[in-house]
Design a protein around this motif. Sequence first.
Motif: not given
Ligand code: UD1
Length: 322
Positions: A78, A116, A140, A167-168, A187-188, A204, A206, A217, A219, A280, A283
């Motif tokens: 992204v 997505s 993206y 979704f995730n 990704n997380l 971190n 976020f 948050c 997901r 972030r 978000d």
């Molecule tokens: C990601 C993608 C999105 C995709 C979706 C589903 C990004 C910015 N977005 O979004 O395009 O459609 O997955 O696959 O890549 N978090 C933390 N710390 C971290 C990383 C993440 O706290 O180091 C939190 C985020 O704030 C969020 C959650 O974890 O609340 C998931 O984050 P992430 O895995 O990046 O997914 P999405 O934000 O949902």
Amino acid sequence: MTVLVTGGAGYIGSHTVRALVAQGRDVVVLDSLELGHKSRVGNVPFVEGNISDAKIIDKVCRKFEVSEVIHFAAYKAVGESMEQPLRYYNNNVAGTIALVRALMANGVEKIVFSSSAAVYGNPDHVPVTEDAPLRPESVYAETKAIVEKFLSSCESIGLRSVSLRYFNAAGASADATIGEDWSMSQNLVPLVMKALLGFSGPLNVFGNDYPTPDGTCTRDYIHVEDLAAAHIKALDYLNGGGKTLACNVGTGIATSVLEVISIAEQVSGQKVPHIISSRRAGDPVSVFADPTLARALLGWKANHDLRDIIGSAWKWHSSSAK
Ligand code: UD1
């Protein structure tokens, strides 16, 4: 009857290739290997090349008698997409148009597209249904929404498609041989694993001041093997005469960042080093699917829970980390 899988050497693609092979389907993988790994594909016929190369698509369609396609090949970072819009539009949009043109010239008229949930942006209502407005917030996500629209316009010229709005995606194969490479992902779940195994500093988190039960948050985390199964159901739907469709692929369950950390600690028996940092930018507070349509039209539902997702990720990362 061969399924062409573009981007089959990537994370979700390689799990889908395995699921297809396990069902005895004939498969050929096309991947540029710019981001994929050939080792993930196993013994499946493999062609190295780009989706925009009509000559290669022609050759593959003829040689393998391709009848349908699952199209993963795309860029998906992204942040990077905001800095390199030309590259993203060129690969994800222009590349798909070239691919579809070459496929249709070869009589291939069924395609499952890797879309997505990012097409919804920050939805007004959750769980989010497919008729929610598309408000992509990144280049993206725009490329995904545009390709969905393009595919749906092509129904009038005979192309039928299913756009799967993931979704995730998270987790790894049950045998812990393929999973999500943390060097390729922000990704997380992979980042939680990286922190757990000491390959990074603390994770971190976020923001913990969101209006959710624990302030972080939420997901909809979906096991990559469930996601793989959805692609096969989508192919079956198209082969059964189904019309062009865009469909959520999620569990319908909202999980917070702290819940992911807590399950990872239970599964690994170790603490996840983490610090609460600032929110972030961009978000959304909470995004999770209404998966009713996938169940009704594709006959698909998720079979794995969060513990399976994190457990499989832990097994894979802890045995393959370097
Ligand atoms: C990601 C993608 C999105 C995709 C979706 C589903 C990004 C910015 N977005 O979004 O395009 O459609 O997955 O696959 O890549 N978090 C933390 N710390 C971290 C990383 C993440 O706290 O180091 C939190 C985020 O704030 C969020 C959650 O974890 O609340 C998931 O984050 P992430 O895995 O990046 O997914 P999405 O934000 O949902």
